[in-house]
Design a protein around this motif. Structure first.
Motif, short mmCIF file in Angstrom:
data_model
loop_
_atom_site.label_atom_id
_atom_site.label_comp_id
_atom_site.label_asym_id
_atom_site.label_seq_id
_atom_site.Cartn_x
_atom_site.Cartn_y
_atom_site.Cartn_z
N UNK A 1 -13.35 6.35 2.11
CA UNK A 1 -11.90 7.00 1.61
C UNK A 1 -12.13 7.59 0.37
N UNK A 2 -11.21 8.38 -0.02
CA UNK A 2 -11.08 9.33 -1.13
C UNK A 2 -10.33 8.22 -2.32
N UNK A 3 -10.67 8.75 -3.60
CA UNK A 3 -10.01 7.91 -4.65
C UNK A 3 -8.64 7.84 -4.44
N UNK A 4 -8.06 9.06 -4.09
CA UNK A 4 -6.39 9.15 -4.08
C UNK A 4 -6.01 8.14 -3.06
N UNK B 1 -4.26 0.63 -3.40
CA UNK B 1 -3.87 -0.34 -4.34
C UNK B 1 -2.44 -0.47 -4.71
N UNK B 2 -1.74 0.51 -4.86
CA UNK B 2 -0.32 0.38 -5.00
C UNK B 2 0.22 -0.32 -3.84
N UNK B 3 -0.02 -0.01 -2.73
CA UNK B 3 0.66 -0.97 -1.54
C UNK B 3 0.63 -2.36 -1.75
N UNK B 4 -0.76 -2.81 -2.29
CA UNK B 4 -0.89 -4.15 -2.33
C UNK B 4 -0.21 -4.69 -3.56
N UNK C 1 -13.81 9.01 -10.25
CA UNK C 1 -13.17 10.18 -10.06
C UNK C 1 -13.86 11.06 -8.97
N UNK C 2 -13.09 11.74 -8.29
CA UNK C 2 -13.54 12.65 -7.23
C UNK C 2 -12.38 13.79 -7.10
N UNK D 1 -8.56 13.04 -7.35
CA UNK D 1 -8.24 12.12 -8.48
C UNK D 1 -8.89 11.27 -9.27
N UNK D 2 -8.41 10.43 -10.07
CA UNK D 2 -9.20 9.24 -11.00
C UNK D 2 -8.42 8.09 -10.99
N UNK D 3 -9.14 7.12 -10.55
CA UNK D 3 -8.62 5.66 -10.56
C UNK D 3 -9.42 4.92 -11.94
N UNK D 4 -8.25 4.39 -12.75
CA UNK D 4 -8.71 3.71 -13.85
C UNK D 4 -8.50 2.47 -13.64
N UNK D 5 -8.77 1.48 -14.87
CA UNK D 5 -8.68 0.10 -14.88
C UNK D 5 -9.49 -0.77 -13.78
#
Length: 500
Positions: free
Chosen positions: A324-327, A333-336, A417-418, A421-425
């Protein structure tokens, strides 16, 4: 895991084995087909001698109590839960002689469809007894059955098929349950509470005869449960119909939605366990998306049975191949966050864009009570706040007492990051973090700032192949966990190929 339909591929595990031998003792003439029935939703205190029909969800063993009206004499009672609609079920208490109550208990089993007539409808008592000892029901009343005035028979009228189907409908919302990982790792504050679980039966232990400290003889059976987050979790059954029923369950083929099971911290095992009591209601092979997904998960794993295992049940890294990509990871994650979805395992190729190991040490390390694994902090003197733990909230950790020192582990906040985008937390925990940092967690506070900075820049902005697990916690507003299973260096060719 994709949804492919209803539970047609489940084994038809029912309670027939438990009740068939009993029914042969009684003639077919006791099965009634039709009469004027009142729905539970239309009952109310004061209604005159109604007749109702429904499926028995659970029932307890007959009990003997001393009569208040006639001191020195005994009365017998037995309770069960009757259901006639997905959201309508009620506690029924039968009163009578020893012979009469034991006869009813033997004649009618869990999952039987029954008709009651000439019963009393009484308001619920709010003295605390029902909340503590009886199943929680949505009705504002209970039903009282008298051996002298009421009747109970098997029912096979026009509603029988519908009522039978209710045994596969959980009494709680489909997503109203805890995952086992939460109960074990973060659930010590739940000790002594009643919660809901969705699990697969992994192993069924033998039935053992037990003599209690008071000399009472009883039976005990222990099952091992599992879900996507935990390989083995104990469920204890004490003398009840459920012990017999459990013997017909098939390991890895039986999914259970367990409503109001009691969880507690077991000092001897140093982990959480569950116990079915008078409040607990089982739904076997529930017809829900979540249960079907869990069933598929159980059949996709190659388990090696290990007695006492309570750790994670994650698949081997080599079996995780979806990239998967970061995006895309942020979208999942948002879906869940918005709704329950099955756990996802996958790979991202990304840069470690935040790795602040040379910052505040309290943000890099996590301390736990060695006995119950409750998270503790320096601000409270590393006091364990779990009242069920022998360390207790009144005990503080002392450097002179080895068995009360907190255990320490890594929990390092990071960002990935890729090009998308970037995923934090996110965080890298435990052994994965220790392998990257190369320093034992308990030694990390003593390491110099310069060494920590060196470790930081060894990994920051480096290309990484990350195996991850994305899962959701309990409830409508459940927390989403992104767990790093592995974080390894990758060469430029593999990195460039996979992100195109």
């Amino acid at each position: 895991m994709a949804w492919t339909g209803r539970f047609s591929d489940f084994n038809d595990v029912s309670y027939a084995a438990e009740s068939s031998d009993r029914r042969t003792k009684y003639p077919k003439s006791d099965i009634v087909k039709n009469t004027t029935l009142t729905k539970l939703e239309n009952l109310h205190p004061g209604i005159s001698s109604p007749a109702v029909a429904g499926i028995i969800l659970t029932k307890d063993v007959p009990k003997c109590i001393q009569s208040k009206k006639n001191p020195g004499t005994e009365r017998y009672l037995m309770s069960f839960v009757l259901r006639d609609a997905p959201s309508c079920f009620v506690n029924v208490t039968c009163w009578g002689t020893e012979l009469g109550i034991k006869d009813i208990a033997a004649k009618f089993a869990i999952s039987d469809i029954v008709q009651l007539s000439n019963v009393q409808v009484q308001p619920k008592s709010y003295d605390g007894y029902e909340d503590k000892y009886k199943p929680s029901t949505p009705m504002s009343f209970n039903i009282t059955f008298s051996e002298n005035h009421s009747n109970i028979d098997h029912y096979s009228g026009p509603e029988a098929d519908f009522l039978h189907g209710l045994q596969n409908v959980p009494i709680k919302a489909n997503n109203d349950y805890y995952i086992l990982e939460d109960v074990i790792a973060h659930g010590q504050s739940l000790s002594g509470e009643h919660i809901n679980l969705l699990t697969v039966v992994r192993r069924i232990g033998p039935v053992k005869d037990i003599t209690t400290k008071t000399g009472k003889k009883t039976k005990r059976c222990e099952l091992k449960l599992m879900d996507e987050t935990c390989a083995s979790f104990a469920l204890i059954l004490w003398e009840s119909d459920m012990i017999d029923i459990a013997q017909s369950w098939v390991a890895l083929d039986t999914v259970l939605f367990i409503a109001d099971v009691r969880v507690s911290y077991d000092e001897f095992r140093a982990t959480m366990v569950s116990t079915a009591d008078s409040k607990t209601i089982f739904t076997v092979n529930p017809d829900t998306l979540e249960a079907h997904s869990l069933y598929q998960f159980a059949h996709s794993q190659n388990f090696v049975e290990q007695e006492g295992t309570t750790g994670q049940s994650d698949p081997p890294l080599e079996s995780i191949t979806d990239i998967y990509t970061v995006s895309k990871l942020m979208d999942m994650k948002k879906e869940r966050t918005d709704q329950w979805k099955p756990t996802i395992y996958g790979i991202i190729f990304a840069y470690l864009s935040h790795f602040d190991v040379d910052g505040d040490t309290s943000r890099v390390l996590r301390y736990r009570c060695q006995k119950c694994r409750q998270t503790v902090s320096e601000n409270t003197g590393y006091a364990c706040s779990n009242p069920e733990c022998s360390n207790g909230i009144l005990n503080t950790f002392s450097s002179t007492v080895d068995n009360t020192k907190p255990s320490v582990e890594y929990s390092v906040p990071v960002s990935w990051s890729d090009q998308t985008g970037t995923i934090d937390y996110c965080s890298i925990d435990g052994d994965v973090a220790q392998q990257m940092i190369g320093i034992k967690a308990e030694e990390f506070p003593k390491v110099s700032f310069q060494r920590k900075t060196q470790v930081k820049w060894t990994h920051l902005l480096e290309k990484r192949k990350v195996h991850f697990k994305l899962s959701r916690s309990v409830g409508e507003a459940g927390k989403v966990f992104l767990k790093v299973l592995s974080c390894k260096s990758t060469d430029a060719e593999e990195f460039q190929y996979t992100i195109q």
